[in-house]
Scaffold this active site. Structure first.
Site, PDB file in Angstrom:
ATOM      1  N   ASP A 260      22.672 -29.264  51.662  1.00 20.39           N
ATOM      2  CA  ASP A 260      22.600 -30.507  50.900  1.00 20.39           C
ATOM      3  C   ASP A 260      23.606 -30.441  49.762  1.00 20.39           C
ATOM      4  OD1 ASP A 260      20.592 -32.051  52.258  1.00 20.39           O
ATOM      5  OD2 ASP A 260      19.179 -30.494  51.675  1.00 20.39           O
ATOM      6  N   ASP A 370      19.932 -35.628  58.725  1.00 19.61           N
ATOM      7  CA  ASP A 370      18.887 -35.648  57.703  1.00 19.61           C
ATOM      8  C   ASP A 370      18.863 -36.914  56.857  1.00 19.61           C
ATOM      9  OD1 ASP A 370      16.733 -34.462  56.369  1.00 19.61           O
ATOM     10  OD2 ASP A 370      18.014 -33.626  54.813  1.00 19.61           O
ATOM     11  N   HIS A 574      22.898 -37.895  50.713  1.00 17.87           N
ATOM     12  CA  HIS A 574      21.546 -38.379  51.020  1.00 17.87           C
ATOM     13  C   HIS A 574      20.429 -37.839  50.122  1.00 17.87           C
ATOM     14  CE1 HIS A 574      21.781 -34.913  53.987  1.00 17.87           C
ATOM     15  NE2 HIS A 574      20.589 -34.685  53.474  1.00 17.87           N
TER      16      HIS A 574
HETATM   17 ZN   LIG Z   1      19.525 -32.918  53.709  1.00 17.70          ZN
END
Ligand SMILES: [Zn+2]
Length: 1015
Positions: A260, A370, A574
């Site tokens: 991430d 995701d 995200h």
């Molecule tokens: Zn993610």
């Protein structure tokens, strides 16, 4: 045959956990530990290596949250380890947790060369594959004290608020000799044991494997594991060699690490996470030539190139050898609900341009495992950017409905399709466990038609990636009876085969709405507003810079625009734009948005100055794709003198006991003494806009404590309690300007203050609202409600390059699950002949409802609400506290095209300045249904003008584009501005002089490359 009286599963588990795994390293030798603590921000390796090191001992604590400790481990391989595989084992305080969510490190040689990451489950540094004995060891580890988060309210999420107590204890640091036979035996046992547990007890194979494991245990001498391991392994050789059934499902395993780009760590830590994970991958790729590692996000490569050039060079080598595979081709794995159309285009073009320039690679699969739901605009944009395939798995998170396919064609709002696969194991970070493999087969919905699925393996979210144990497992399950066949291959190989095998896969039309994480359209309000504002400033900057470059030779700021786009795209990651990161991330993002706005204003100002020349003529610049009174679309015109304006009656005001009535001859609006809008009469349509007795612009508060994931989720039960704000502290009418009358309403409620300005201007059927909130509520959802007297079975929401219809009723579980929806600049509800649009300038969440359950007779009104604020406490305990401003407007008597126009207008306010002269538009488009989304100069810096436009109403359109400059050529190109026959065939154009005639299909996006005639 009697059943065994002892429990074989317990016996295997105990021997494995208590004896075999601890025996993997059969001999150890202590090392000397020294440490240098760095409380602030990370430093480059050369600085870290030169820090003053002091003695440190295993068992000592280190690392206040977000600090770095540099460890130095020195020692010597003892003679007795000669000939063996020797490794340095460093346990930074992992407590048997998984990687990516706590302390982690990067190991360096004494000259500062990165070796590999130090993380749970891969905590070794290779010293010698075959030790000679006597080697001197000097290893540095840059250890990051990233705090762990457990879902509870905490101040750990920002360096500025985190306590400075050390979080971790150095648990182990020693040289260790690996016992190769015991190591291999552990993996044999794990694979077979996990497989047997997944097989039915009616399956003879289950019993064959269990019997072999039992014989292995009997063979093993617990007093001499090293000596007996080879014989024990022989007991398993037979069952391990038995091949998979001919009908076995086939799994394409792809090494992966979902990192991430920011989440429970700031961006600066992601940069280090990339260096750790990618170091792991290249080290592993050396040892396991079959490894293929898929890595998306051009941004992460760009970080590595800048901050860790040595690791980047190693990655580039592995890209060249085919083991490290750029996939996805987006700048980051962005959210896809909220980014605007042009921003999604740039996610693809910036990503693909980077991969092409750096590696000569063009990915063909969109890789978004995701993101929180997928916009119905994506298939068209993906195809126009040269993609053919799409990968995700997030729809398996749906709370209510099970998505019906794993392999299918996904069709967008324009009809374009991408061949899509959802890994049936429902994970993007598999450990290749027996359970995951078996579940992937059992769960796969396409059996009988398709025989293949994909499985990304490797620790993710916080990074880590594949481990050598996963690769050992992959070798063992490649062709193993009872297991799916498994081969490590590229996603492209998988997709090509899957599509070939299943060309008539089913079709899913429209958006893929994630029935989860619905709070992300609203959480961290500044992200939403910052994103919307920056996107529109970018549009203005590109338009005016391109116009100025074409007209005046003004230098087009290619590099500056690229840099600003890239920062904007990163913030669409995200967990950033959705508002689900720690406080640190959002604090920095707010600062970035402010900085980007300044830079863009500077670019816009310079371009406008070049265009209009010096002078004192009052001018209005209109960057919107539609004209506004007196100003053409994309042009600059003289501003009307003060007090004059369009030829429309002034606004009259009358105040009485039942409130204030504003009337502009088109709308008559009554604002009640409680500050709500009590009635709106549309004088043109001769009808009431609001249902009788149902006021509009009502601020409504709901308790909002979701069952899980505070920043992400809003649960449907939030609606069961509601508190309307109807107490007024002050209400004033500002009627000094008869062209626009304002009513200002102040409220105080609990700890928060609200000031709303309702305004009606001459000549428009639009009621505008500006709401300022000083927000101090927690776990509270703030909505503003507009009940409207139209009977609508569906609402239409703007998405990228078009709009989407969603039912307003709750007939099915799929309809009911969409109780909170995302819309961009407008949401429209209507019945034949009359509609209403609610437009906004910086929010995304909405809900649309009909009358609640119960008796009813006759036409049913519709209530549209805009979601303004929430107050989740995890992961940011102080989410959204402070000042906010929201602009929105109710457009009465609106068809879709009015909604489109007012949506742009609300986000692109007229820009007033003085200059020498007005400026004609660079291009003009004849049909208002065809909307210009972007005007820019071509990325190849040829000077060609790029115009991106789309059909905005969902129908067919013919339009003539007229260029204000001589045209040498006009071609339809793909999003990367390349000639492409299949793309050109979709949008035939004819060029006549300086005019281009176009025919567009519903929601079609067309990119035109206009080559100016050179003088
Ligand atoms: Zn993610």
């Amino acid at each position: 045959m009697h059943r065994s009286l002892s429990n074989l599963t317990q016996r295997i588990d105990r021997v494995l956990l208590e004896r075999l795994i601890p025996a993997i390293y059969r001999d150890v030798e202590p090392v000397t530990v020294e440490a240098a603590h760095l409380p602030g921000e990370p430093v480059p390796a050369d600085v870290g290596l030169a820090l003053p090191y002091a003695p440190f001992a295993v068992g000592q604590f280190w690392g206040p949250a977000w600090s770095t400790t540099w460890f130095r481990f020195t020692g010597e391989v003892p003679e007795r380890m000669r000939g063996g595989r020797v490794e340095l084992i460093v346990d930074l305080g992992f407590e048997r947790a998984g990687p990516g969510f706590r302390s982690e490190g990067l190991a360096y040689t004494a000259d500062g060369t990165p070796i590999k990451g130090i993380e749970p489950r891969t905590a070794y540094v290779p010293v010698a594959r075959e030790a000679a004995g006597g080697e001197r060891v000097e290893v540095y580890v840059e250890a990051a004290a990233n705090p762990r988060f457990d879902g509870t309210v905490t101040q750990l999420g920002d360096r500025e608020t985190a306590p400075d107590t050390p979080l971790y204890r150095l648990d182990r640091a020693e040289l260790a000799l690996r016992d190769e036979e015991v190591y291999a035996l552990v993996l044999d046992v794990q694979v077979l044991h996990q497989l047997a547990l997944e097989l039915a007890v009616t399956d003879p194979r289950h019993h064959e494997i269990r019997r072999a494991l039992e014989l292995m245990l009997d063979e093993l001498d617990l007093g001499d594991l090293t000596g007996s391991a080879p014989a024990a392994r022989k007991r398993l050789a037979g069952v391990l060699a038995s091949p998979a059934a001919p009908s076995a499902h086939r799994v394409t395993a792809v090494g992966h690490a979902h990192i991430d780009s920011a989440w429970l760590w700031p961006v600066r830590e992601t940069i280090r996470k990339c260096s750790r994970t990618f170091s792991n991958v290249v080290a592993l790729a050396d040892e396991y030539p079959e490894l293929v590692f898929a890595c998306s996000s051009a941004q992460q490569y760009a970080w590595l190139r800048e901050h860790h050039p040595q690791v980047y060079r190693r990655v580039a080598e592995k890209v060249a050898s085919g083991q490290f595979l750029p996939v996805g081709g987006m700048w980051v794995e962005s959210d896809t609900n909220m980014p605007g159309g042009e921003a999604l285009v740039r996610q693809f073009t910036q990503g693909k341009r980077f991969f092409a320039a750096e590696f000569g690679i063009e990915p063909r699969e969109v890789w978004l495992p995701d993101s929180f739901g997928y916009s119905g605009s994506l298939p068209q944009l993906a195809r126009l950017a040269g993609f053919r395939w799409f990968l995700s798995q997030k729809m398996s998170w749906n709370q209510t409905n099970r998505f019906p396919h794993h392999t299918f064609w996904w069709e967008g709002i324009d009809g374009s399709r991408v061949f899509t696969h959802f890994p049936p194991a429902e994970t993007y970070s598999s450990e290749l466990s027996g359970r995951e493999l078996a579940f992937g087969v059992a769960n796969f919905t396409e059996h009988g038609r398709s025989t293949v699925s994909l499985l990304p393996f490797g620790y993710g979210n916080g990074g880590g990636g594949p481990t050598r144990e996963m690769l050992e497992i992959a070798r063992r399950v490649a062709d193993l009876e009872g297991s799916p066949r498994l081969a490590i291959r590229t996603p492209a190989e998988f997709f090509a085969e899957a599509e070939h095998e299943y060309p008539d896969a089913p079709v899913w039309n429209g958006e893929m709405y994630l029935e989860y994480h619905r709070g992300t359209y609203t959480s961290q309000s500044a992200m939403k507003r910052g994103n919307r504002h920056t996107e529109h400033l970018l549009r203005e900057a590109e338009l005016w810079c391109a116009t100025a470059a074409s007209r005046t030779g003004h230098e087009y700021p290619y590099d500056e625009l690229d840099a600003i786009w890239q920062e904007t795209l990163l913030l669409q990651f995200h967990d950033i734009l959705p508002g689900s990161s720690i406080a640190w991330v959002h604090r920095e993002a707010r600062q970035t948005y402010a900085r980007l706005a300044d830079r863009l204003e500077t670019l816009i100002d310079a371009a406008l100055a070049a265009l209009t020349g010096p002078g004192s003529v009052p001018l209005v610049a209109n960057a919107a794709p539609h004209p506004r009174p007196g100003v053409p679309a994309l042009g600059i015109a003289p501003a009307p003198a003060d007090g004059t304006g369009p030829d429309a009656p002034a606004v009259s005001v009358r105040t009485g006991p039942d409130g204030t009535v504003l009337d502009n001859g088109l709308l008559r609006v009554r604002i009640a003494t409680d500050g709500t809008v009590a009635a709106i009469r549309d004088l043109v349509a001769d009808r009431e806009v609001l249902p009788a007795g149902a006021p509009a612009n009502v601020l409504q508060l709901h308790p909002d404590l979701p069952n899980k994931f505070d920043a992400w989720d809003v649960d449907e039960f939030y609606r069961n309690r509601r508190h309307d704000l109807t107490e007024v502290t002050e209400l004033t009418v500002q009627a000094d300007d008869p062209r626009c009358v304002r009513v200002r309403i102040s409220r105080a409620d609990r700890d928060s203050a609200y000031v709303q300005t309702v305004s009606l201007a001459a000549g428009e059927r639009v009621l505008r609202f500006e709401t300022e909130v000083d927000w101090h509520e927690r776990e509270t959802f703030l909505k503003v409600a507009f009940p409207v007297d139209v009977q609508a079975t569906h609402s239409s929401s703007e998405i990228q390059f078009g709009h989407l219809q969603r039912p307003t009723h709750t007939n099915t579980s799929w309809d009911a699950a969409r109780f909170e929806i995302c819309a961009h600049r407008w949401l429209h509800v209507g019945e034949p002949g009359y509609g209403v649009a609610l437009v906004n300038d910086g929010t995304y969440g909405h809900d649309v409802t009909r009358r609640p359950p119960g008796d009813a007779q006759g036409a049913q009104p519709t209530t549209v609400r805009l979601s303004l604020l929430r107050g989740p406490r995890y992961p940011d305990p102080d989410t959204d506290r402070g000042a906010h401003r929201f602009g929105y407007a109710l457009v009465c008597g609106a068809e879709i095209e009015d909604a489109v126009r007012e949506g742009y207008r609300a986000n692109l306010p007229a820009r007033r300045r003085t200059g020498g002269h007005p400026v004609d538009p660079l291009i003009e488009v004849s049909d208002p249904a065809v909307v210009v989304e972007a005007v820019k100069l071509a990325d190849d810096r040829s000077g060609d003008v790029i115009v991106r436009l789309y059909e905005s109403l969902g129908g067919r359109a013919r339009a003539r584009l007229r260029a204000s400059f001589g045209l040498a050529a006009a071609r339809v190109v793909d999003l990367l501005e390349r000639a492409d026959e299949s793309v050109a065939a979709l949008a035939p154009v004819t060029v006549e002089g300086d005019a281009v005639d176009l025919a567009l299909t519903p929601f079609q996006v067309v990119t035109l490359r206009l080559t100016p005639a050179r003088a």
